[in-house]
Structures are given as C-alpha cells and as structure tokens.
Scaffold this active site. Structure first.
Site, short mmCIF file in Angstrom:
data_model
loop_
_atom_site.label_atom_id
_atom_site.label_comp_id
_atom_site.label_asym_id
_atom_site.label_seq_id
_atom_site.Cartn_x
_atom_site.Cartn_y
_atom_site.Cartn_z
CB VAL A 1 -0.91 0.04 1.25
CG1 VAL A 1 -1.90 1.18 1.16
CG2 VAL A 1 -1.61 -1.30 1.45
CB SER A 2 0.90 4.31 0.12
OG SER A 2 1.29 5.64 -0.06
CD1 TRP A 3 7.99 4.82 1.60
CD2 TRP A 3 7.56 2.85 2.60
NE1 TRP A 3 9.17 4.34 2.09
CE2 TRP A 3 8.93 3.12 2.73
CE3 TRP A 3 7.05 1.68 3.16
CZ2 TRP A 3 9.82 2.27 3.39
CZ3 TRP A 3 7.92 0.82 3.81
CH2 TRP A 3 9.29 1.12 3.92
#
Length: 288
Positions: free
Chosen positions: A101-103
């Site tokens: 997720v994301s980073w």
C-alpha cells in the site's frame, strides 16, 4: 482487533521486528502486507477483518515504525525486501502472496522483483513506480514529508481530508478513528522511510515482474494521481487495473468491497490455453 492475531517480536541481526500473524486454514499462500509510510500494523486491521477468515495474513512494522526498533542507519528498498525475506524464513514461510500500500507498494514491487520465488501473486494499492511518478499537489506532498500527523494525532485529523481524499472528505469521524490507532515511534524512523525511496524507481525493470498483478487505484487520491497506476499497469506484463471510487486509503475505507475483489484475484487459477487443430473426423487438443 481481528480475532486470533498472534503477535511476536523477532530479532534479525540486532533489528527487532514486531510481527502479527492471523492464522488461517486456506490452501492459498499467506498474504503478506507491506504498509504505508509511518503506518503501524494496527492501521490495516479493518482490511484484514474484511478478508476471508480462512486466509492466513502476515503484517509487520518496518524498522522505525510502531513496535519495531529504529536502526542506526537507514535501509534502502532492496535491503528492506531482503529483510522481509529473512523475516519469512524466521516465521517459516516459503512462498506468499504480497500486497503493498502506497510506500509499501514500492517495497512490494522490489520484493517481487528481487525475490520472485517467494512471491506468487502481487497486489499494488495506491502506489507508483517511484522517482518517475507524476506527483500529487505540492501542498499535499509538503504535508506528507513530515511525520507530524503520526506524532500529533490532532494534526493528522485536521489534514486527513486534504491528503487522503475520498471518504475522508465526507466523514470527519473516519480521521478520528484512523488517528486513534496510530502508534508512532518518533521522527527518525519516518525520515528513514523517506530515505529508503529517495531516487528509487522500478520503471526500468517493471517489465520483468512476471507474477500475476492486481493494481488498485483510487479515483480521488491526492497523494498518488491515477496516471501513476496506469503506468504500472502498462509496464507490468501480467497485470490488471481496477479503479475504486474513493481516495488514498480505500483499502480501509472500502474494505468490504475491495476485499472480495482481492480474494477473487488470489483464488483464480490461470488455465493454460488449449489450441485445437482440426483434422477431418478428429480433434486433437494441444496444451500450450
């Protein structure tokens, strides 16, 4: 908190990692979660709860986050991917499915590329190819550059609509609920995570990712504009893109609708193509 979560803090070469495993009985490989920047593992519990209860799930706090120790010097993404592989060895897992997720989506790409034998399927949520990404608005990125929202929950609540978009714009209670689960371990770990991705990009090797890949994007994501997810889908050969009507944290805010989509992806078996050569009076199937 999901039922029957088993917490362990393990040591790998002086680095302490806080891990959480929800045991399962499914025949599918366990699902390993790489979380977003600064995010302790409790923040993904709503997503874990929405998944099939038979699916085994592994979450952990990366170095410098939540209950894991902060290293003296920072890791880069390849080093973090190697650390995750060693964690799986310690916990006695050979192969997993991975969601980032994301980073954590950048770390998931690195893990799938560096350790392809450990990663059966890949799910990328609200993430990008790194340094070549089309950035969000500068005001949003400035707020993301600071760990203040994790250290000072009231600040996190006040900026949540601007940085997360989607449901956070419509429901102020979401930000309060999110902030109540935050467990910060200080500024340094957050800056170490920023350093992990400094100058990193996957764009030159995305075409070498062979795992079946599900790409999930929010259509109102102030941090990761949708074009970035389209780039991932274009570059990763065996991928499919789904756009969710929500913001950056749709994995949590839309867990009840996203989890079945993920379970369907993890469960499907790609069948080999069957080519039939027609001979008068006879059909012979050839599997390819």
């Amino acid at each position: 908190m999901p039922q029957s979560i088993v917490f362990r803090t393990i040591e790998l070469d002086g680095q302490y990692l806080r891990t959480a495993v929800r045991p399962g009985s499914s025949s599918l490989p366990p699902l390993l979660i790489f979380n977003g920047i600064g995010a302790n593992l409790e923040l993904v519990f709503p997503f874990i709860e929405a998944l099939d209860p038979d699916l085994e799930v592994i979450a952990f706090d990366v170095p410098g986050v939540g209950g894991s120790s902060t290293p003296m010097t920072p890791f880069r993404f390849p080093g973090l991917a190697k650390l995750a592989a060693r964690m799986l060895d310690y916990l006695d897992y050979s192969q997993v499915n991975v969601i980032g997720v994301s980073w954590g989506g950048a770390l998931a790409q690195q893990f799938a590329y560096s350790h392809p034998e450990r990663c059966k399927k890949l799910i990328l949520a609200a993430t990008s190819a790194g340094a070549v990404m089309v950035p969000g608005r500068p005001a949003v990125l400035m707020k993301m550059a600071s760990p203040r929202r994790y250290i000072q929950p009231s600040h996190g609540v006040s900026i949540a609509p601007d940085i997360y978009g989607g449901a956070f714009r419509r429901d102020p209670h979401l930000a309060e609920k999110h902030a109540s689960k935050v467990r910060s371990s200080g500024k340094l770990g957050y800056y170490w995570q920023l350093f992990a991705g400094l100058g990193w990009t996957s764009v030159h090797w995305l075409h070498k990712i062979r795992q079946p890949t599900l790409i999930l994007a929010g259509d109102d994501d102030p941090i990761i504009p949708l074009i970035n997810m389209k780039l991932l889908a274009w570059r990763i050969p065996n991928s499919e893109l789904h756009v969710i009507d929500d913001g950056h944290l749709f994995l949590v805010t839309r867990a009840q609708s996203v989890a079945p989509m993920i379970m369907a992806f993890l469960s499907e078996e790609k069948q080999p193509a069957v080519i039939r050569h027609t001979i008068p009076g006879k059909q012979t199937p050839h599997h390819g």
